[in-house]
Scaffold this motif. Structure first.
Motif, PDB file in Angstrom:
ATOM      1  N   MET A   1       0.812  -1.182   0.000  1.00  0.00           N
ATOM      2  CA  MET A   1       0.000   0.000   0.000  1.00  0.00           C
ATOM      3  C   MET A   1       0.869   1.266   0.000  1.00  0.00           C
ATOM      4  O   MET A   1       0.552   2.212  -0.695  1.00  0.00           O
ATOM      5  CB  MET A   1      -0.905  -0.037   1.236  1.00  0.00           C
ATOM      6  CG  MET A   1      -1.958   1.008   1.225  1.00  0.00           C
ATOM      7  SD  MET A   1      -3.119   0.639  -0.068  1.00  0.00           S
ATOM      8  CE  MET A   1      -4.440   1.642   0.386  1.00  0.00           C
ATOM      9  N   GLU A   2       1.934   1.259   0.779  1.00  0.00           N
ATOM     10  CA  GLU A   2       2.854   2.410   0.846  1.00  0.00           C
ATOM     11  C   GLU A   2       3.480   2.668  -0.521  1.00  0.00           C
ATOM     12  O   GLU A   2       3.612   3.812  -0.940  1.00  0.00           O
ATOM     13  CB  GLU A   2       3.938   2.153   1.900  1.00  0.00           C
ATOM     14  CG  GLU A   2       4.947   3.274   2.039  1.00  0.00           C
ATOM     15  CD  GLU A   2       4.331   4.572   2.568  1.00  0.00           C
ATOM     16  OE1 GLU A   2       4.878   5.641   2.238  1.00  0.00           O
ATOM     17  OE2 GLU A   2       3.305   4.513   3.275  1.00  0.00           O
ATOM     18  N   SER A   3       3.872   1.604  -1.236  1.00  0.00           N
ATOM     19  CA  SER A   3       4.476   1.800  -2.558  1.00  0.00           C
ATOM     20  C   SER A   3       3.487   2.388  -3.551  1.00  0.00           C
ATOM     21  O   SER A   3       3.866   3.183  -4.397  1.00  0.00           O
ATOM     22  CB  SER A   3       5.047   0.539  -3.158  1.00  0.00           C
ATOM     23  OG  SER A   3       4.739  -0.606  -2.489  1.00  0.00           O
ATOM     24  N   ASN A   4       2.211   2.044  -3.428  1.00  0.00           N
ATOM     25  CA  ASN A   4       1.194   2.635  -4.300  1.00  0.00           C
ATOM     26  C   ASN A   4       1.095   4.146  -4.050  1.00  0.00           C
ATOM     27  O   ASN A   4       0.976   4.924  -4.999  1.00  0.00           O
ATOM     28  CB  ASN A   4      -0.175   1.994  -4.074  1.00  0.00           C
ATOM     29  CG  ASN A   4      -0.269   0.608  -4.674  1.00  0.00           C
ATOM     30  OD1 ASN A   4       0.559   0.239  -5.500  1.00  0.00           O
ATOM     31  ND2 ASN A   4      -1.252  -0.155  -4.251  1.00  0.00           N
ATOM     32  N   ASN A   5       1.146   4.542  -2.791  1.00  0.00           N
ATOM     33  CA  ASN A   5       1.100   5.968  -2.458  1.00  0.00           C
ATOM     34  C   ASN A   5       2.315   6.713  -3.017  1.00  0.00           C
ATOM     35  O   ASN A   5       2.196   7.835  -3.503  1.00  0.00           O
ATOM     36  CB  ASN A   5       1.013   6.172  -0.950  1.00  0.00           C
ATOM     37  CG  ASN A   5      -0.323   5.748  -0.384  1.00  0.00           C
ATOM     38  OD1 ASN A   5      -1.317   5.674  -1.109  1.00  0.00           O
ATOM     39  ND2 ASN A   5      -0.361   5.465   0.909  1.00  0.00           N
ATOM     40  N   ILE A   6       3.463   6.076  -2.952  1.00  0.00           N
ATOM     41  CA  ILE A   6       4.689   6.682  -3.487  1.00  0.00           C
ATOM     42  C   ILE A   6       4.556   6.850  -4.995  1.00  0.00           C
ATOM     43  O   ILE A   6       4.912   7.899  -5.554  1.00  0.00           O
ATOM     44  CB  ILE A   6       5.928   5.836  -3.116  1.00  0.00           C
ATOM     45  CG1 ILE A   6       6.179   5.915  -1.611  1.00  0.00           C
ATOM     46  CG2 ILE A   6       7.158   6.292  -3.899  1.00  0.00           C
ATOM     47  CD1 ILE A   6       7.242   4.959  -1.104  1.00  0.00           C
ATOM     48  N   ILE A   7       4.031   5.826  -5.660  1.00  0.00           N
ATOM     49  CA  ILE A   7       3.851   5.888  -7.111  1.00  0.00           C
ATOM     50  C   ILE A   7       2.865   6.996  -7.480  1.00  0.00           C
ATOM     51  O   ILE A   7       3.110   7.800  -8.386  1.00  0.00           O
ATOM     52  CB  ILE A   7       3.388   4.523  -7.670  1.00  0.00           C
ATOM     53  CG1 ILE A   7       4.524   3.510  -7.545  1.00  0.00           C
ATOM     54  CG2 ILE A   7       2.928   4.654  -9.115  1.00  0.00           C
ATOM     55  CD1 ILE A   7       4.115   2.086  -7.861  1.00  0.00           C
TER      56      ILE A   7
END
Length: 60
Positions: A1-7
């Motif tokens: 989920m954190e990587s989606n926010n970063i993207i």
């Protein structure tokens, strides 16, 4: 989920930068067009001056 926010954040940042680049490019194009208009105006004035000099040269 954190990587989606970063993207998603990265995509938003890229989009904002792209908009800034587009605005700067448009501004540069407008400045270039204005410069061309002024150069043409200067050319016309110079041609008028040359004609005046030629006319005056007849009397010298």
């Amino acid at each position: 989920m954190e990587s989606n926010n970063i993207i998603v954040d990265s995509i938003h940042h890229i989009s904002a930068v792209s908009e800034e680049v587009t605005a700067s490019t448009q501004q540069a194009a407008e400045l270039g067009a204005d410069t061309n208009r002024k150069a043409e105006q200067a050319r016309g004035l110079m041609m008028g001056l040359l004609e005046t000099v030629k006319t005056m040269d007849k009397y010298l």
